[in-house]
Design a protein around this motif. Structure first.
Motif, PDB file in Angstrom:
ATOM      1  N   GLY A  72       0.781  -1.228   0.000  1.00  0.00           N
ATOM      2  CA  GLY A  72       0.000   0.000   0.000  1.00  0.00           C
ATOM      3  C   GLY A  72       0.809   1.272   0.000  1.00  0.00           C
ATOM      4  N   GLY A  73       2.095   1.229  -0.363  1.00  0.00           N
ATOM      5  CA  GLY A  73       2.912   2.425  -0.386  1.00  0.00           C
ATOM      6  C   GLY A  73       2.613   3.298  -1.590  1.00  0.00           C
ATOM      7  N   LEU A  74       2.874   4.605  -1.449  1.00  0.00           N
ATOM      8  CA  LEU A  74       2.566   5.548  -2.517  1.00  0.00           C
ATOM      9  C   LEU A  74       3.272   5.190  -3.817  1.00  0.00           C
ATOM     10  N   SER A  75       4.557   4.846  -3.743  1.00  0.00           N
ATOM     11  CA  SER A  75       5.292   4.522  -4.972  1.00  0.00           C
ATOM     12  C   SER A  75       4.745   3.263  -5.637  1.00  0.00           C
ATOM     13  N   SER A  76       4.233   2.320  -4.829  1.00  0.00           N
ATOM     14  CA  SER A  76       3.663   1.102  -5.419  1.00  0.00           C
ATOM     15  C   SER A  76       2.354   1.404  -6.141  1.00  0.00           C
ATOM     16  N   TRP A  77       1.627   2.412  -5.671  1.00  0.00           N
ATOM     17  CA  TRP A  77       0.392   2.801  -6.356  1.00  0.00           C
ATOM     18  C   TRP A  77       0.706   3.368  -7.738  1.00  0.00           C
ATOM     19  N   ILE A  78       1.718   4.222  -7.808  1.00  0.00           N
ATOM     20  CA  ILE A  78       2.092   4.817  -9.096  1.00  0.00           C
ATOM     21  C   ILE A  78       2.733   3.769  -9.992  1.00  0.00           C
ATOM     22  N   ARG A  79       3.558   2.912  -9.407  1.00  0.00           N
ATOM     23  CA  ARG A  79       4.190   1.851 -10.197  1.00  0.00           C
ATOM     24  C   ARG A  79       3.128   0.931 -10.797  1.00  0.00           C
ATOM     25  N   GLY A  80       2.101   0.647 -10.020  1.00  0.00           N
ATOM     26  CA  GLY A  80       1.057  -0.253 -10.491  1.00  0.00           C
ATOM     27  C   GLY A  80       0.157   0.357 -11.539  1.00  0.00           C
ATOM     28  N   THR A  81       0.092   1.687 -11.612  1.00  0.00           N
ATOM     29  CA  THR A  81      -0.789   2.344 -12.580  1.00  0.00           C
ATOM     30  C   THR A  81      -0.038   2.984 -13.742  1.00  0.00           C
ATOM     31  N   ASN A  82       1.267   3.271 -13.561  1.00  0.00           N
ATOM     32  CA  ASN A  82       1.993   4.024 -14.576  1.00  0.00           C
ATOM     33  C   ASN A  82       3.377   3.472 -14.907  1.00  0.00           C
ATOM     34  N   GLY A  83       3.770   2.360 -14.320  1.00  0.00           N
ATOM     35  CA  GLY A  83       5.039   1.758 -14.687  1.00  0.00           C
ATOM     36  C   GLY A  83       6.176   2.057 -13.728  1.00  0.00           C
ATOM     37  N   TYR A 390      -3.493  11.522  -8.543  1.00  0.00           N
ATOM     38  CA  TYR A 390      -3.215  11.028  -9.893  1.00  0.00           C
ATOM     39  C   TYR A 390      -3.407   9.513  -9.961  1.00  0.00           C
ATOM     40  N   ALA A 391      -2.912   8.807  -8.957  1.00  0.00           N
ATOM     41  CA  ALA A 391      -3.071   7.352  -8.920  1.00  0.00           C
ATOM     42  C   ALA A 391      -4.550   6.974  -8.797  1.00  0.00           C
ATOM     43  N   PHE A 392      -5.290   7.739  -7.994  1.00  0.00           N
ATOM     44  CA  PHE A 392      -6.719   7.451  -7.847  1.00  0.00           C
ATOM     45  C   PHE A 392      -7.448   7.635  -9.170  1.00  0.00           C
ATOM     46  N   MET A 393      -7.110   8.690  -9.902  1.00  0.00           N
ATOM     47  CA  MET A 393      -7.735   8.916 -11.205  1.00  0.00           C
ATOM     48  C   MET A 393      -7.449   7.761 -12.159  1.00  0.00           C
ATOM     49  N   ARG A 394      -6.251   7.215 -12.087  1.00  0.00           N
ATOM     50  CA  ARG A 394      -5.883   6.105 -12.981  1.00  0.00           C
ATOM     51  C   ARG A 394      -6.687   4.843 -12.677  1.00  0.00           C
ATOM     52  N   ILE A 395      -6.882   4.530 -11.393  1.00  0.00           N
ATOM     53  CA  ILE A 395      -7.620   3.299 -11.091  1.00  0.00           C
ATOM     54  C   ILE A 395      -9.112   3.458 -11.383  1.00  0.00           C
ATOM     55  N   ARG A 396      -9.637   4.686 -11.295  1.00  0.00           N
ATOM     56  CA  ARG A 396     -11.051   4.877 -11.598  1.00  0.00           C
ATOM     57  C   ARG A 396     -11.296   4.984 -13.103  1.00  0.00           C
ATOM     58  N   LYS A 397     -10.242   5.258 -13.850  1.00  0.00           N
ATOM     59  CA  LYS A 397     -10.374   5.264 -15.314  1.00  0.00           C
ATOM     60  C   LYS A 397     -10.442   3.843 -15.853  1.00  0.00           C
ATOM     61  N   TYR A 416     -13.699  10.054 -10.695  1.00  0.00           N
ATOM     62  CA  TYR A 416     -12.570  10.599 -11.466  1.00  0.00           C
ATOM     63  C   TYR A 416     -12.556  12.124 -11.386  1.00  0.00           C
ATOM     64  N   LEU A 417     -13.743  12.736 -11.491  1.00  0.00           N
ATOM     65  CA  LEU A 417     -13.852  14.197 -11.427  1.00  0.00           C
ATOM     66  C   LEU A 417     -13.412  14.718 -10.069  1.00  0.00           C
ATOM     67  N   VAL A 418     -13.835  14.044  -9.002  1.00  0.00           N
ATOM     68  CA  VAL A 418     -13.436  14.461  -7.650  1.00  0.00           C
ATOM     69  C   VAL A 418     -11.922  14.365  -7.494  1.00  0.00           C
ATOM     70  N   GLY A 419     -11.335  13.266  -7.999  1.00  0.00           N
ATOM     71  CA  GLY A 419      -9.886  13.128  -7.947  1.00  0.00           C
ATOM     72  C   GLY A 419      -9.175  14.225  -8.707  1.00  0.00           C
ATOM     73  N   PHE A 420      -9.707  14.574  -9.879  1.00  0.00           N
ATOM     74  CA  PHE A 420      -9.104  15.641 -10.693  1.00  0.00           C
ATOM     75  C   PHE A 420      -9.175  16.988  -9.982  1.00  0.00           C
ATOM     76  N   LEU A 421     -10.320  17.287  -9.362  1.00  0.00           N
ATOM     77  CA  LEU A 421     -10.472  18.567  -8.664  1.00  0.00           C
ATOM     78  C   LEU A 421      -9.491  18.690  -7.501  1.00  0.00           C
TER      79      LEU A 421
END
Length: 537
Positions: A72-83, A390-397, A416-421
């Motif tokens: 559940g670490g922040l970097s693992s969230w980005i790694r899992g959604t963006n490489g 940003y990671a939340f927007m990716r998983i909801r997309k 997604y909109l709430v995450g973007f705002l």
């Protein structure tokens, strides 16, 4: 969906609430923002809690549930959604955000010891900026040396210090209101009307938003525990709502309590550095206990900050080195001694912390150094928080790709909109936070702080972008740089820093020269790092 853990090992929602509360808010967070906004911060806290803290916390819950197998670490969230690369860069920015925090913590230790031993802030009048920086660096080095032997003890002291800090904060709020009733409702902030708590939403207000975000972020640290709840879909929202209620109590009533002892229309200039000690001294005097509360708070602060400093120095370095692996992190930074400690990683931490302290030493007063470092956290920390949204927007997309036991807002487009705002607001706060605080706008000090704010951010974040190139050189040539190249790069960086400091005393017209020269230095470094082949020994 229920978890399959054995009964008795679940984390209840009240326990998770308390765990999150410790990471989110503290007495100093209330004091810092009270200095920035006065009594109007009460309205800001209400808006932040409902429009930011609750959705932010619930987003963290879903991210922790999606990536529960990776801790559940922040970097693992980005790694899992963006490489891999963005995962590495997120780990680096999270680490870089810790550097000013560590220096600020060391500063707080010096200030805490001063109050604990002298019972006043008079020692600050006899201590020069160089001495303040020197003592900060000495404390910093001491904890680098002893953290390995005392790591477990310091973690225990962190719990003790954190618990004591929480008790002292609650005690202050409760006793302040008892004292107000005892005193017939008389308070230092006069007049106290509805207009006293309504902010003026001008540019100055928005430049202080980053410090509010810095005060309430951190709940991502409890994300790994979401899947350890029996019914996360039902219980996690309860925990976050309870967190919001507790945070609301502490921030709203705490800010009002500060208005009892401080005139919000005329706040002391050193309130961020010494305000907590002033507050507990005033509380003790009101109840006929003299400086008792102040001394208890001073030693509580010292214990907590010392423990936090030692744990941070070890944890932040280990996290960076271990989390980024060998693909992007140069080998010389991953080098460990016989005890498995990343020695060169500690050296890098020391160098960057010394760099930050060096930039601040030329500010006019000790109070300016403290405030600048604190406000630097209000720039970098919200910037790192942007990764969460940003990671939340990716998983909801792509909800099919990222299933979760807990879901925040069932409608994907709305989520997604709430995450973007929230991402947009946080990014805006980060950018506006670069404008210096606590000094006269467009004064000599304001311009100097603006320069070192930009330099600090560019160096801390930019270095993370350069390290993968250095690693590629190691893989290609066997060594990143020869001795002459190291000397050249160190010389360029040293010249840049000295020039930045000297610029603080120049006229505005020379800032164009500064921009041109810094671009030339940056290009020269890029040529050495990316193109010039090292000589083989």
């Amino acid at each position: 969906m229920d978890n399959t853990q054995t009964h008795g090992k679940y984390i209840s929602w009240p326990i998770l609430t308390l765990m999150a509360f410790v990471t989110v808010i503290g007495f100093d967070d209330i004091m810092y923002n009270f200095k920035n906004q006065g009594m109007t911060v009460i309205t800001s806290w209400v808006l932040m809690l409902f429009l930011y803290v609750i959705p932010y916390s619930l987003m963290v819950g879903q991210l922790g549930s999606v990536f529960n197998q990776e801790g559940g670490g922040l970097s693992s969230w980005i790694r899992g959604t963006n490489g891999e690369f963005l995962g590495y860069f997120t780990a680096w920015t999270y680490w870089a955000a810790s550097v000013p925090y560590v220096v600020d913590s060391a500063n707080s230790v010096v200030v805490g010891f001063g109050w604990a031993f002298t019972g006043s802030g008079k020692f600050q009048d006899t201590m020069s900026n160089a001495q303040f920086t020197l003592w900060t660096f000495i404390i910093f080095i001491i904890f680098i040396i002893i953290q390995r032997r005392l790591a477990n003890s310091m973690e225990f002291l962190s719990v003790v210090g954190g618990g004591m800090m929480f008790i002292m904060t609650i005690l202050f709020v409760v006793l302040a209101f008892i004292g107000l009733a005892k005193n017939g409702g008389q308070m230092a902030t006069k007049p106290m009307t509805v207009h006293t708590i309504i902010p003026n939403f001008d540019l100055k207000y928005w430049t202080t938003l980053g410090m509010l975000i810095y005060a309430v972020n951190g709940c991502e640290l409890i994300a790994p525990y979401v899947t350890q709840m029996k019914k996360p879909q039902r219980e996690f929202p309860k925990a976050m709502i309870a967190l919001a209620v507790m945070t609301a109590f502490l921030t709203i009533f705490g800010s009002f309590a500060l208005g009892i002892y401080f005139n919000a229309y005329h706040l002391p200039n050193d309130l961020k550095m010494n305000g907590s000690y002033y507050a507990f001294r005033a509380l003790g005097e009101q109840f006929g206990l003299g400086d008792t509360f102040m001394y208890i708070y001073a030693w509580t602060s010292v214990i907590y900050m010392c423990a936090l400093l030692a744990v941070l120095l070890d944890a932040m370095t280990r996290m960076l080195i271990s989390d980024t692996g060998d693909k992007y992190m140069p080998e010389f930074l991953r080098k460990t001694n016989k005890d498995g400690l990343p020695v060169n990683g500690y050296i890098l931490t020391c160098v960057l912390c010394a760099f930050i302290m060096f930039l601040g030493v030329f500010l006019p007063e000790m109070n300016d150094i403290f405030n600048w470092l604190l406000n630097l956290n209000g720039i970098i920390s919200p910037g790192v928080t942007c990764w969460i949204f940003y990671a939340f927007m990716r998983i909801r997309k792509n909800p099919e790709k990222y299933p979760s036991q807990y879901v925040f807002i069932k409608n994907d487009k709305l989520a997604y909109l709430v995450g973007f705002l929230l991402l947009a607001v946080t990014a805006l706060a980060t950018i506006l936070g670069i404008a210096p605080q606590d000094v006269t706008t467009f004064s000599h000090t304001w311009w100097y702080e603006l320069v070192i704010n930009i330099v600090s951010v560019v160096v801390l974040i930019g270095l993370g972008a350069l390290l993968p190139s250095i690693r590629r050189r190691e893989l290609k040539y066997g060594t990143a740089f020869d001795r002459s190249q190291w000397y050249l790069m160190i010389g360029l960086v040293a010249f840049s820093v000295i020039f930045d400091v000297w610029l603080g005393g120049t006229k505005i017209a020379l800032r164009l020269v500064y921009i041109v020269l810094e671009v030339i230095i940056a290009l020269a470094l890029l040529v050495v790092i990316a193109h010039k082949k090292p000589r083989q020994n």
